[in-house]
Design a protein around this motif. Structure first.
Motif, short mmCIF file in Angstrom:
data_model
loop_
_atom_site.label_atom_id
_atom_site.label_comp_id
_atom_site.label_asym_id
_atom_site.label_seq_id
_atom_site.Cartn_x
_atom_site.Cartn_y
_atom_site.Cartn_z
N THR A 39 0.82 -1.21 0.00
CA THR A 39 0.00 0.00 0.00
C THR A 39 0.85 1.26 0.00
N SER A 40 2.15 1.10 0.06
CA SER A 40 3.01 2.29 0.06
C SER A 40 3.14 2.82 -1.36
N VAL A 41 3.15 4.12 -1.44
CA VAL A 41 3.27 4.77 -2.74
C VAL A 41 4.64 5.44 -2.79
N THR A 42 5.37 5.15 -3.84
CA THR A 42 6.67 5.80 -3.99
C THR A 42 6.54 6.91 -5.01
N SER A 43 7.00 8.05 -4.63
CA SER A 43 6.94 9.18 -5.57
C SER A 43 8.20 9.15 -6.42
N PRO A 44 8.07 9.60 -7.65
CA PRO A 44 9.26 9.59 -8.52
C PRO A 44 10.30 10.58 -8.00
N LYS A 45 11.56 10.21 -8.17
CA LYS A 45 12.65 11.09 -7.75
C LYS A 45 12.76 12.24 -8.73
N PRO A 46 12.99 13.44 -8.22
CA PRO A 46 13.13 14.57 -9.14
C PRO A 46 14.38 14.41 -10.00
N THR A 47 14.24 14.83 -11.23
CA THR A 47 15.38 14.78 -12.15
C THR A 47 16.35 15.90 -11.78
N PRO A 48 17.62 15.57 -11.55
CA PRO A 48 18.56 16.64 -11.19
C PRO A 48 18.71 17.63 -12.34
N THR A 49 18.77 18.89 -11.96
CA THR A 49 18.96 19.95 -12.94
C THR A 49 20.44 20.01 -13.31
N PRO A 50 20.76 19.99 -14.61
CA PRO A 50 22.17 20.06 -14.97
C PRO A 50 22.75 21.41 -14.56
N THR A 51 23.95 21.39 -14.04
CA THR A 51 24.59 22.62 -13.61
C THR A 51 25.68 23.01 -14.60
N THR A 52 25.84 24.29 -14.74
CA THR A 52 26.91 24.80 -15.59
C THR A 52 28.21 24.73 -14.80
N PRO A 53 29.26 24.16 -15.38
CA PRO A 53 30.51 24.10 -14.62
C PRO A 53 31.02 25.50 -14.30
N LYS A 54 31.51 25.67 -13.08
CA LYS A 54 32.04 26.97 -12.67
C LYS A 54 33.44 27.15 -13.22
N PHE A 55 33.76 28.41 -13.50
CA PHE A 55 35.09 28.74 -13.99
C PHE A 55 36.10 28.48 -12.87
N ALA A 56 37.16 27.76 -13.18
CA ALA A 56 38.23 27.48 -12.22
C ALA A 56 39.51 28.11 -12.76
N PRO A 57 39.93 29.26 -12.21
CA PRO A 57 41.11 29.93 -12.74
C PRO A 57 42.39 29.19 -12.43
N VAL A 58 43.37 29.38 -13.31
CA VAL A 58 44.71 28.89 -13.00
C VAL A 58 45.32 29.87 -12.01
N VAL A 59 46.18 29.38 -11.17
CA VAL A 59 46.87 30.25 -10.22
C VAL A 59 48.36 30.00 -10.35
N SER A 60 49.06 30.97 -10.88
CA SER A 60 50.50 30.95 -11.08
C SER A 60 50.99 29.61 -11.65
N PRO A 61 50.56 29.28 -12.87
CA PRO A 61 51.02 28.02 -13.45
C PRO A 61 52.51 28.07 -13.78
N ALA A 62 53.13 26.91 -13.82
CA ALA A 62 54.55 26.85 -14.15
C ALA A 62 54.81 27.37 -15.55
N LYS A 63 53.85 27.17 -16.46
CA LYS A 63 54.00 27.64 -17.83
C LYS A 63 52.71 28.32 -18.27
N VAL A 64 52.83 29.47 -18.90
CA VAL A 64 51.67 30.18 -19.43
C VAL A 64 51.43 29.70 -20.85
N THR A 65 50.21 29.19 -21.13
CA THR A 65 49.90 28.68 -22.46
C THR A 65 48.64 29.30 -23.06
N ALA A 66 47.95 30.16 -22.30
CA ALA A 66 46.71 30.78 -22.76
C ALA A 66 46.37 31.94 -21.83
N ALA A 67 45.45 32.81 -22.28
CA ALA A 67 45.01 33.94 -21.45
C ALA A 67 43.69 33.66 -20.74
#
Length: 197
Positions: A39-67
């Motif tokens: 008699t138990s009713v299971t509700s459907p699990k909500p579909t996770p909302t896709p997230t936009t990946p956050k920008f992760a800056p480089v911090v003082s890399p050993a070699k500069v290859t891009a801006a």
């Protein structure tokens, strides 16, 4: 990942059309299945909302290859208060600058970042001082950003924020060109880039 939803929608539509147009005009058989014993009713699990990946800056890399890894488009939009281009910036062609390399990242109407890595330990204040000679008005120093930083207005009305720092056997410089904005915007950009060079 983008096509998954469209694929399942097309499959569902095909199944529904096939079931509805089975070609038979007779009623379906009267077989029914017994109701579930639980008699138990299971509700459907909500579909996770896709997230936009956050920008992760480089911090003082050993070699500069891009801006673009030094400053994200989302950061530029947030700092300047202008919507500008979507995304995290568009890397342009690198160019040789005697004796180093200059990397370019475009942010649409919000500006452009140029990062230059030069072998050796050139003086950031002397190098930026030479850049500041192209300014329309005297450059204003920005304390606490890299070894030396300043900003000034160019004759075309655009602002240049310039930051210099030595590290990894190089002298590294970042120049951010942007339409006129508030003083705190230039300071924030300079401090971010000064920490990351």
């Amino acid at each position: 990942m983008r096509f998954t939803g469209g694929f399942f929608a097309a499959a569902c539509l095909l199944t529904c059309v096939t079931a509805c147009s089975g070609g038979s005009t007779t009623a379906a058989s009267a077989t029914t299945s017994a109701p579930p014993s639980s008699t138990s009713v299971t509700s459907p699990k909500p579909t996770p909302t896709p997230t936009t990946p956050k920008f992760a800056p480089v911090v003082s890399p050993a070699k500069v290859t891009a801006a673009c890894p030094f400053l994200g488009g989302s950061e530029v939009r947030e700092l300047t208060g202008r919507p500008g281009e979507s995304g995290e910036g568009k890397e342009g062609e690198s160019e040789a600058v005697n004796p180093g390399t200059a990397y370019h990242c475009g942010y649409g109407l919000n500006g452009e970042l140029v990062v230059v890595a030069i072998p050796g330990a050139q003086s950031p204040s002397a190098t930026i001082g030479r850049l500041n000679k192209d300014c329309k008005e005297p450059a204003k120093p920005i304390p606490g950003a890299g070894e030396y930083a300043s900003h000034c207005k160019f004759p075309d009305g655009e602002e240049m924020v310039a930051i210099g720092k030595r590290g990894h056997g190089q002298s590294r410089f970042a120049q951010f060109y942007t339409p006129t904005n508030r003083e705190d915007v230039y300071v924030s950009v300079a401090k971010l880039l000064g920490d990351r060079l």
